[in-house]
Design a protein around this motif. Sequence first.
Motif, mmCIF file in Angstrom:
data_model
loop_
_atom_site.group_PDB
_atom_site.id
_atom_site.type_symbol
_atom_site.label_atom_id
_atom_site.label_comp_id
_atom_site.label_asym_id
_atom_site.label_seq_id
_atom_site.Cartn_x
_atom_site.Cartn_y
_atom_site.Cartn_z
ATOM 1 N N LEU A 1 -42.750 -24.123 44.789
ATOM 2 C CA LEU A 1 -44.408 -24.061 44.700
ATOM 3 C C LEU A 1 -45.116 -25.457 45.274
ATOM 4 C CD1 LEU A 1 -47.026 -22.347 42.919
ATOM 5 C CD2 LEU A 1 -46.178 -23.498 40.423
ATOM 6 N N GLU A 2 -44.898 -26.410 45.044
ATOM 7 C CA GLU A 2 -45.797 -28.147 45.194
ATOM 8 C C GLU A 2 -45.571 -27.869 46.789
ATOM 9 O OE1 GLU A 2 -43.308 -31.142 43.298
ATOM 10 O OE2 GLU A 2 -44.572 -31.066 42.076
ATOM 11 N N ASP B 1 -35.488 -23.547 37.644
ATOM 12 C CA ASP B 1 -37.216 -24.396 37.120
ATOM 13 C C ASP B 1 -37.444 -25.900 38.714
ATOM 14 O OD1 ASP B 1 -37.112 -22.570 35.610
ATOM 15 O OD2 ASP B 1 -36.658 -24.002 33.811
ATOM 16 N N THR B 2 -36.574 -26.666 38.747
ATOM 17 C CA THR B 2 -36.672 -27.619 39.878
ATOM 18 C C THR B 2 -37.172 -26.653 41.133
ATOM 19 O OG1 THR B 2 -35.165 -28.976 38.167
ATOM 20 C CG2 THR B 2 -35.461 -30.056 40.901
ATOM 21 N N ASP B 3 -35.644 -26.219 41.580
ATOM 22 C CA ASP B 3 -36.072 -25.072 42.992
ATOM 23 C C ASP B 3 -37.894 -25.034 42.965
ATOM 24 O OD1 ASP B 3 -33.787 -26.510 43.999
ATOM 25 O OD2 ASP B 3 -32.778 -24.728 43.310
#
Length: 169
Positions: free
Chosen positions: A10-11, A3-5
């Motif tokens: 996405l950012e 999820d962090t990746d």
Amino acid sequence: MSDTDRLAALERRVAELEQRLDSRPGDDRPARTPDAELFWALEGLLARVDDPGAVLLTGHVTLPDGRRARWQEGVGTEELLDSDWTQHVAALAALAHPARIRILQRILHGAGTAADLVQIDGMGTSGQVYHHLRQLVAAGWLHTAGGGRYEVPVARIVPLLALLLGTRR
């Protein structure tokens, strides 16, 4: 992919899209400032003022004598461009002499009397110093503070320093 990746990817994609939108040819919107941290005052002005824009001068100063000046003035571009610039000639002309600039600088550093100012190397006679002091008082860059002392009015400290800063460009 964690999820962090996924969030980081996405950012990055959103940042790339924003950059593309800001640099589209023919777009009438102002481009974003390259470094919002460095240009924080400009970013604030852009957020508050539509085209054709405005000019903002702001600052806070504590002088060696402890006096503080906090000042801000903003003017819309149209008002500034369409105003009568000749009404400012006397104030600008009063600054256009090396002795007067040195007098203002010394007064901001604490020298306050004509006797103090005569001691400046190359300043000339007391008559010459008084001539320059009269010019600066008449243009509003100085006022008498009593006891034969002169001061730069608090409302003129930041504008004076802003003018000097503007000449560095």
